[in-house]
Design an enzyme around this catalytic site. Structure first.
Site, PDB file in Angstrom:
ATOM      1  N   CYS A  87      41.897 -28.037 -38.097  1.00 32.37           N
ATOM      2  CA  CYS A  87      40.690 -28.707 -37.132  1.00 32.37           C
ATOM      3  C   CYS A  87      39.315 -28.570 -38.220  1.00 32.37           C
ATOM      4  CB  CYS A  87      40.238 -27.537 -36.179  1.00 32.37           C
ATOM      5  SG  CYS A  87      38.968 -27.894 -35.085  1.00 32.37           S
ATOM      6  N   ASN A  88      38.775 -29.877 -38.176  1.00 30.90           N
ATOM      7  CA  ASN A  88      37.641 -30.490 -38.856  1.00 30.90           C
ATOM      8  C   ASN A  88      36.691 -29.236 -38.464  1.00 30.90           C
ATOM      9  OD1 ASN A  88      38.191 -32.874 -40.848  1.00 30.90           O
ATOM     10  ND2 ASN A  88      39.410 -32.676 -38.876  1.00 30.90           N
ATOM     11  N   THR A  89      36.472 -29.300 -37.304  1.00 28.46           N
ATOM     12  CA  THR A  89      35.096 -28.463 -36.688  1.00 28.46           C
ATOM     13  C   THR A  89      35.223 -26.714 -37.195  1.00 28.46           C
ATOM     14  OG1 THR A  89      35.322 -29.729 -34.798  1.00 28.46           O
ATOM     15  CG2 THR A  89      34.054 -27.808 -34.552  1.00 28.46           C
ATOM     16  N   THR A 124      40.761 -34.064 -36.234  1.00 29.82           N
ATOM     17  CA  THR A 124      42.449 -33.919 -36.150  1.00 29.82           C
ATOM     18  C   THR A 124      42.789 -34.890 -35.245  1.00 29.82           C
ATOM     19  OG1 THR A 124      41.828 -31.613 -36.496  1.00 29.82           O
ATOM     20  CG2 THR A 124      44.099 -32.375 -36.499  1.00 29.82           C
ATOM     21  N   HIS A 125      41.879 -35.089 -34.237  1.00 31.41           N
ATOM     22  CA  HIS A 125      42.363 -35.885 -33.093  1.00 31.41           C
ATOM     23  C   HIS A 125      42.402 -37.387 -33.269  1.00 31.41           C
ATOM     24  CE1 HIS A 125      42.175 -31.773 -31.159  1.00 31.41           C
ATOM     25  NE2 HIS A 125      42.606 -32.314 -30.207  1.00 31.41           N
ATOM     26  N   SER A 179      42.323 -26.296 -32.831  1.00 33.33           N
ATOM     27  CA  SER A 179      41.600 -25.889 -31.464  1.00 33.33           C
ATOM     28  C   SER A 179      42.539 -26.400 -30.048  1.00 33.33           C
ATOM     29  CB  SER A 179      40.227 -26.595 -31.276  1.00 33.33           C
ATOM     30  OG  SER A 179      40.369 -28.275 -31.154  1.00 33.33           O
ATOM     31  N   TYR A 221      36.498 -27.178 -29.430  1.00 35.34           N
ATOM     32  CA  TYR A 221      35.641 -26.593 -30.340  1.00 35.34           C
ATOM     33  C   TYR A 221      34.274 -27.332 -30.608  1.00 35.34           C
ATOM     34  CZ  TYR A 221      39.169 -22.729 -31.496  1.00 35.34           C
ATOM     35  OH  TYR A 221      39.835 -21.632 -31.527  1.00 35.34           O
ATOM     36  N   GLY A 222      34.508 -28.668 -30.705  1.00 36.93           N
ATOM     37  CA  GLY A 222      33.385 -29.457 -30.924  1.00 36.93           C
ATOM     38  C   GLY A 222      32.034 -29.147 -30.558  1.00 36.93           C
TER      39      GLY A 222
HETATM   40  N1  DGL Z   1      40.399 -30.744 -33.796  1.00 38.20           N
HETATM   41  C1  DGL Z   1      39.022 -30.576 -33.860  1.00 38.20           C
HETATM   42  C2  DGL Z   1      38.599 -31.281 -35.107  1.00 38.20           C
HETATM   43  O1  DGL Z   1      39.239 -31.653 -36.024  1.00 38.20           O
HETATM   44  C3  DGL Z   1      38.075 -30.545 -32.967  1.00 38.20           C
HETATM   45  C4  DGL Z   1      38.700 -30.573 -31.679  1.00 38.20           C
HETATM   46  C5  DGL Z   1      37.527 -29.717 -30.655  1.00 38.20           C
HETATM   47  O2  DGL Z   1      36.559 -30.321 -30.325  1.00 38.20           O
HETATM   48  O3  DGL Z   1      38.146 -28.836 -30.369  1.00 38.20           O
HETATM   49  O4  DGL Z   1      37.254 -31.144 -35.293  1.00 38.20           O
END
Ligand code: DGL
Length: 263
Positions: free
Chosen positions: A73-75, A186-187, A10, A41-42
């Site tokens: 991205c996990n979301t 990811t962050h 994201s 995206y979260g």
């Molecule tokens: N990088 C995304 C993840 O791994 C989320 C970041 C977002 O909220 O966009 O969930």
């Protein structure tokens, strides 16, 4: 043979995984796609995350000729991956692949008894980690907590407020006697040390950039039909959907000196 490996996130946080993968497998060509225009995206709905993720994957296939896309991205992995694999791919690109990052971390988590998952609101709401971990080991107890403000803070590049926020988000885990904590976004590897310090030495921190490169290599070995199509010029291209003020600094810090293309 001109096909590349796409990596999607994201925002720019996925560069940490991209760096780890590309250092581990340096011969291939990579295209990174960060949707900086629509981050975070979260806290977006399931349908929005699904649509945005599908658009990014489509771009990486059609415009960048990727043979495989890693959704870093996990979301997006927890909201969109299943639908992409079950509907979008068979209908549009039956000979290409899209994979996510949840299962490798879940495999490690499932070897522990009590596991915490720190993730975005969307990932926690999807329950994807709990489902995947308990598929592998029904006895692992999973405790989840969302950390909604971490991603915007990390993408803004200002980590000065990290400590009080982390103390607040990690507090619900403190009386759970955890064996391990999954950094389910990811962050969060950007805050690995701070998180480790708050959780203490008894809690193993499960961080995806340490796991994914080997798992991705194993995947390519199991899928020679994809691996054989990949070009090997050791190129990396970074694409973002919107320029951000501190983009150049973050890319340099998380990845190294690198040109950035706006699409
Ligand atoms: N990088 C995304 C993840 O791994 C989320 C970041 C977002 O909220 O966009 O969930």
């Amino acid at each position: 043979m001109t096909m590349k490996i796409g990596i999607f996130d994201s925002g720019l946080g996925g560069l940490i995984i991209t760096k780890a993968i590309s250092e581990f497998l340096p011969e291939y060509d990579y295209v990174y796609f960060g949707d900086t225009k629509r981050l975070p995206y979260g806290n977006k709905s399931h349908d929005e995350v699904s649509e945005f993720t599908r658009e990014a994957v489509d771009y990486l296939f059609r415009r960048e000729n990727c043979a495989i896309v890693v959704i870093a991205c996990n979301t997006a992995s927890s909201r969109a991956l299943r639908q992409i694999q079950q509907e979008y791919l068979p209908a549009n690109f039956p000979d290409r692949k899209v994979i996510g990052v949840l299962i490798p971390a879940s495999e490690v988590a499932s070897t522990y008894e009590k596991v915490g998952v720190l993730a975005t609101i969307g990932t926690v709401a999807s329950n994807a980690f709990q489902i995947e971990i308990n598929k592998l080991n029904p006895n692992t107890q999973v405790f989840q907590n969302p950390a909604p403000e971490l991603v915007p803070m990390i993408e803004n590049g200002d980590l000065s407020k990290a400590e009080p926020l982390l103390i607040e988000y990690l507090e619900p885990f403190m009386d759970k006697n955890l064996d391990a904590l999954v950094l389910g976004c990811t962050h969060y590897p950007m805050l690995k040390q701070e998180i480790g310090k708050i959780m203490g030495p008894k809690v193993q921190i499960i961080s995806q950039e340490e796991i994914i490169p080997q798992k991705f290599k194993d995947y390519l070995v199991r899928h020679p039909e994809i691996e054989n199509k990949l070009s090997r010029d050791a190129n990396i291209k970074i694409l973002v959907t919107k320029p951000t003020e501190n983009m150049t600094d973050l890319v340099k810090k998380w990845f190294g000196k690198m040109g950035i293309n706006i699409i």
